[in-house]
Design a protein around this motif. Structure first.
Motif, mmCIF file in Angstrom:
data_model
loop_
_atom_site.group_PDB
_atom_site.id
_atom_site.type_symbol
_atom_site.label_atom_id
_atom_site.label_comp_id
_atom_site.label_asym_id
_atom_site.label_seq_id
_atom_site.Cartn_x
_atom_site.Cartn_y
_atom_site.Cartn_z
ATOM 1 N N MET A 263 90.335 9.435 63.154
ATOM 2 C CA MET A 263 90.031 7.792 61.986
ATOM 3 C C MET A 263 91.411 6.986 62.595
ATOM 4 S SD MET A 263 89.810 8.547 58.199
ATOM 5 C CE MET A 263 91.562 8.749 57.846
ATOM 6 N N GLU A 264 90.893 5.580 63.409
ATOM 7 C CA GLU A 264 91.249 5.128 63.977
ATOM 8 C C GLU A 264 92.163 3.799 62.804
ATOM 9 O OE1 GLU A 264 91.791 1.181 67.281
ATOM 10 O OE2 GLU A 264 90.272 3.185 67.844
ATOM 11 N N THR A 265 93.515 3.556 62.581
ATOM 12 C CA THR A 265 94.047 3.075 61.532
ATOM 13 C C THR A 265 94.733 2.177 61.398
ATOM 14 O OG1 THR A 265 95.824 4.752 60.601
ATOM 15 C CG2 THR A 265 93.495 5.597 60.623
ATOM 16 N N ASP B 216 81.923 -1.424 55.321
ATOM 17 C CA ASP B 216 81.108 -1.795 56.366
ATOM 18 C C ASP B 216 80.190 -2.926 56.044
ATOM 19 O OD1 ASP B 216 81.351 0.473 57.589
ATOM 20 O OD2 ASP B 216 79.381 1.139 56.335
ATOM 21 N N ASN C 289 87.891 11.161 55.812
ATOM 22 C CA ASN C 289 87.221 12.251 57.139
ATOM 23 C C ASN C 289 87.511 13.325 57.100
ATOM 24 O OD1 ASN C 289 86.482 12.284 59.546
ATOM 25 N ND2 ASN C 289 88.701 13.274 60.212
ATOM 26 N N ARG D 4 81.061 3.472 58.016
ATOM 27 C CA ARG D 4 82.010 3.284 58.986
ATOM 28 C C ARG D 4 83.821 3.042 59.619
ATOM 29 N NH1 ARG D 4 78.383 6.673 61.312
ATOM 30 N NH2 ARG D 4 76.255 6.088 61.382
ATOM 31 N N GLN D 5 83.662 1.613 58.805
ATOM 32 C CA GLN D 5 85.213 0.944 58.929
ATOM 33 C C GLN D 5 85.358 0.397 57.691
ATOM 34 O OE1 GLN D 5 84.158 -1.615 62.388
ATOM 35 N NE2 GLN D 5 83.252 -2.806 61.186
ATOM 36 N N SER E 227 88.640 -2.291 55.077
ATOM 37 C CA SER E 227 89.698 -2.604 55.590
ATOM 38 C C SER E 227 89.951 -3.206 54.294
ATOM 39 C CB SER E 227 89.526 -3.920 56.536
ATOM 40 O OG SER E 227 88.490 -4.649 56.487
ATOM 41 N N ALA F 60 93.775 -1.351 57.996
ATOM 42 C CA ALA F 60 92.181 -1.085 59.099
ATOM 43 C C ALA F 60 91.879 0.142 59.047
ATOM 44 C CB ALA F 60 92.182 -2.149 59.829
ATOM 45 N N VAL F 61 90.647 0.987 59.156
ATOM 46 C CA VAL F 61 90.249 1.654 59.622
ATOM 47 C C VAL F 61 89.193 2.171 59.415
ATOM 48 C CG1 VAL F 61 90.019 5.041 58.320
ATOM 49 C CG2 VAL F 61 91.870 2.858 57.314
ATOM 50 N N ARG F 62 88.582 2.739 61.101
ATOM 51 C CA ARG F 62 86.950 2.805 61.479
ATOM 52 C C ARG F 62 86.990 4.264 62.260
ATOM 53 N NH1 ARG F 62 86.120 2.591 66.845
ATOM 54 N NH2 ARG F 62 87.889 1.629 68.247
ATOM 55 N N ARG G 28 86.098 7.147 64.244
ATOM 56 C CA ARG G 28 86.323 7.297 65.909
ATOM 57 C C ARG G 28 85.417 8.834 65.997
ATOM 58 N NH1 ARG G 28 90.959 6.224 69.679
ATOM 59 N NH2 ARG G 28 89.590 7.271 71.460
#
Length: 335
Positions: free
Chosen positions: A131-133, A190, A205, A271-272, A274, A299-301, A303
């Protein structure tokens, strides 16, 4: 093949690096790994593991070799190492659970399996989602609200006698629930927008956090999806009941919220995600793999398959067997 072992002396309730060092050297000798192939280092400050892994992965890539990194610490040390290894396809990271929580491995097996050094050195590599946060890369769960406030309070309780991961978490909960409960949040999942008075929000995740709280009991680390659980604000008399359900993962079964959880939980796959507070009370506490901060927004999405992890031999075999079974089920025609 190159090996890097990172020992975090600050992980857990006491420094285990002294007793681990001779055990590692003996395991390397049994595996036939020459001393010049392996480097053992202690981490000294936050971010140190990330930098050490980046340097070692880059050097190994220049020499045309693969790198296996093993972190002897908690989820925070593992997350740092995964962040450092992420840009390098020649690098993979394994977990030696010497922290207090060690929630990452709960998605795969038991702590004892990951403490087996011989099995670790004979393990296999599998790709996982990250996760990109707003707090950086995360492997397990990113959360905001009460659970993040609890996470921020855990370290002081871990210093007390007999306060391991779960006990420290419970004591921190007890401290937090006497304060103001619930935040007005605007959550975008989303593209869907929700405004709720929330106790907390967990973007998952992996399956567990907080020393064993099963937030997302059916989450898969390699499916390209995030499991999102929003818990509505409730009164203090209801919190114990709700957290009891949440802790044991009884709020979710076979892809749906359970009947007991329905009044308190909102669930989405995404998928994402916020979120931001809209109650005028300032920033909200957030946490990701042990990293805590006060943020104006989070924010989280996902990867997909951005990380590579090492699973101990038996765990790796079981994981591969499960994947084969699931792949076979997907081929069965559905009526």
């Amino acid at each position: 093949m190159r090996y890097l072992f990172l020992l975090n002396p600050a992980a857990g309730r006491q420094d285990s690096s002294g007793q681990l060092l001779p055990a590692l050297e003996a395991a390397l000798a049994r595996a036939g790994i020459a001393p010049e192939q392996a480097m053992i280092q202690r981490t000294a400050f936050a971010g140190h593991a990330r930098g050490l892994v980046q340097a070692a992965a880059q050097r190994a890539a220049q020499e045309g070799e693969d790198l296996r990194v093993y972190t002897a610490g908690g989820d925070g040390t593992l997350s740092e190492a995964l962040s450092g290894a992420c840009p390098y396809p020649n690098a993979a990271v394994g977990c030696l659970p010497y922290g207090s929580g060690n929630d990452f491995l709960r998605s795969f097996g038991a702590r004892e399996e990951f403490l087996d050094l011989d099995a670790q050195l004979a393990g296999g590599v599998v790709p996982i989602d990250l996760m990109e946060t707003s707090l950086g890369l995360s492997a397990t769960i990113c959360a905001a609200g009460l659970d993040a406030q609890v996470a921020c309070g855990i370290p002081k309780f871990r210093r007390l006698p007999f306060c391991g991961g779960e006990m420290a978490y419970l004591l921190s909960i007890a401290e937090q629930v006497v304060g103001p409960l619930g935040r007005g949040l605007r959550v975008e999942i989303d593209g869907e927008v929700l405004e709720e008075n929330c106790l907390m929000c967990a973007v998952c995740n992996g399956r567990a956090y907080g020393g064993g709280f099963m937030a997302a009991p059916e989450a898969a680390l390699d499916d390209g999806w995030l499991d999102v659980f929003i818990i509505r604000a409730v009164g203090r008399l209801t919190i114990a009941k709700m957290l009891g359900i949440y802790k044991k993962g009884r709020h979710f079964r076979q892809g749906h919220l359970t009947e007991k959880a329905e009044p308190y939980f909102i669930y989405r796959r995404a998928r994402q995600v916020s979120l931001c507070p809209v109650d005028g009370r300032g920033p909200i506490a957030a946490t990701a793999d042990g990293e805590c901060a006060e943020l104006d927004s989070l924010a989280v999405r996902v990867r997909p398959l951005a990380g590579r992890i090492i699973l101990p031999g038996p765990v790796y075999s079981r994981f591969e067997e499960q994947k084969t079974v699931l792949a076979g089920e997907d081929l069965i025609p559905r009526e």
